[in-house]
Design an enzyme around this catalytic site. Sequence first.
Site, PDB file in Angstrom:
ATOM      1  N   HIS A  85      22.492   4.623  59.609  1.00  0.00           N
ATOM      2  CA  HIS A  85      23.239   5.293  58.531  1.00  0.00           C
ATOM      3  C   HIS A  85      22.547   5.043  57.188  1.00  0.00           C
ATOM      4  O   HIS A  85      22.468   3.887  56.740  1.00  0.00           O
ATOM      5  CB  HIS A  85      24.675   4.745  58.521  1.00  0.00           C
ATOM      6  CG  HIS A  85      25.558   5.375  57.501  1.00  0.00           C
ATOM      7  ND1 HIS A  85      26.215   4.638  56.541  1.00  0.00           N
ATOM      8  CD2 HIS A  85      25.888   6.674  57.284  1.00  0.00           C
ATOM      9  CE1 HIS A  85      26.914   5.465  55.786  1.00  0.00           C
ATOM     10  NE2 HIS A  85      26.748   6.695  56.212  1.00  0.00           N
ATOM     11  N   THR A  97      28.581   5.637  61.660  1.00  0.00           N
ATOM     12  CA  THR A  97      28.629   6.171  60.295  1.00  0.00           C
ATOM     13  C   THR A  97      29.659   5.422  59.445  1.00  0.00           C
ATOM     14  O   THR A  97      30.338   4.521  59.929  1.00  0.00           O
ATOM     15  CB  THR A  97      28.881   7.702  60.354  1.00  0.00           C
ATOM     16  OG1 THR A  97      28.732   8.243  59.049  1.00  0.00           O
ATOM     17  CG2 THR A  97      30.269   8.043  60.869  1.00  0.00           C
ATOM     18  N   CYS A  98      29.745   5.810  58.177  1.00  0.00           N
ATOM     19  CA  CYS A  98      30.634   5.196  57.186  1.00  0.00           C
ATOM     20  C   CYS A  98      32.063   5.076  57.706  1.00  0.00           C
ATOM     21  O   CYS A  98      32.575   6.070  58.215  1.00  0.00           O
ATOM     22  CB  CYS A  98      30.621   6.053  55.922  1.00  0.00           C
ATOM     23  SG  CYS A  98      31.807   5.585  54.672  1.00  0.00           S
ATOM     24  N   PRO A  99      32.754   3.958  57.575  1.00  0.00           N
ATOM     25  CA  PRO A  99      32.316   2.716  56.950  1.00  0.00           C
ATOM     26  C   PRO A  99      31.914   1.648  57.973  1.00  0.00           C
ATOM     27  O   PRO A  99      31.836   0.475  57.646  1.00  0.00           O
ATOM     28  CB  PRO A  99      33.592   2.259  56.238  1.00  0.00           C
ATOM     29  CG  PRO A  99      34.693   2.636  57.199  1.00  0.00           C
ATOM     30  CD  PRO A  99      34.204   3.884  57.920  1.00  0.00           C
ATOM     31  N   VAL A 100      31.667   2.075  59.241  1.00  0.00           N
ATOM     32  CA  VAL A 100      31.487   1.103  60.327  1.00  0.00           C
ATOM     33  C   VAL A 100      30.341   0.098  60.106  1.00  0.00           C
ATOM     34  O   VAL A 100      30.550  -1.102  60.284  1.00  0.00           O
ATOM     35  CB  VAL A 100      31.388   1.831  61.700  1.00  0.00           C
ATOM     36  CG1 VAL A 100      31.055   0.867  62.815  1.00  0.00           C
ATOM     37  CG2 VAL A 100      32.699   2.551  62.003  1.00  0.00           C
TER      38      VAL A 100
END
Lengths: 75, 139
Positions: free
Chosen positions: A39, A12-15
């Site tokens: 995502h 998920t964010c920001p991966v």
Amino acid sequence: MAEMEIDVRGQTCPVPLVECRKALKKASPGDLVIVKGTHPASRKEIPMACEAMGLKVLEIEDKEGGKEWEIKIRR
Amino acid sequence: MGEKTVIILHSGDMDKVYSALIIANGALAMGMEASIYFTFWGLMRLKKGELDKGPLSKMNMLGLGRQMIKQRMNKANVASLERLMNDFKELGGKIIACEMTMEIMGLSKEELRTEWIDEWGAVGSYIQEARNANVTLFI
């Protein structure tokens, strides 16, 4: 020209955005970077980041009935 | 010179440290430069082993709320602050530590994660960073 694949499915964010940037940093000009993810926001934000950096998105493909996506970028 | 994001991290709350590192990583990932100025309670998070030790800014409930949010973050597969910090450094992010806070809190450099810190400074360092920044935030 090399091909590089990064799998950020389930992340998920920001991966997804960060891993995509890391891969683009490691790649040489002309290389193909393929990002696989789930995502939803990153599906539109990775192309936004590429455009801001002057990189060409070759293809955005939806898979698994829209649950997964795959973005191909030319470094 | 490229586009730049400069963040002041004044809070040491866990959720706000997350905000700062997520935004800063996002900026780097989207091709900008990024720096974070750690001051006051924020600077406490640069002490060894303290990055993820902050309370929750709201509904901390003596740590119960914090524990609940941590579990939910784990379930949602949210990256750890340690990982976000390592990504930030790997992508060329810059960390500035506030010297006045060190003096007030009686902190020595040896107590901080110096491997992350690029610069030690005061308000002038922030202004110099932010002077030509496109995005600057106080968290």
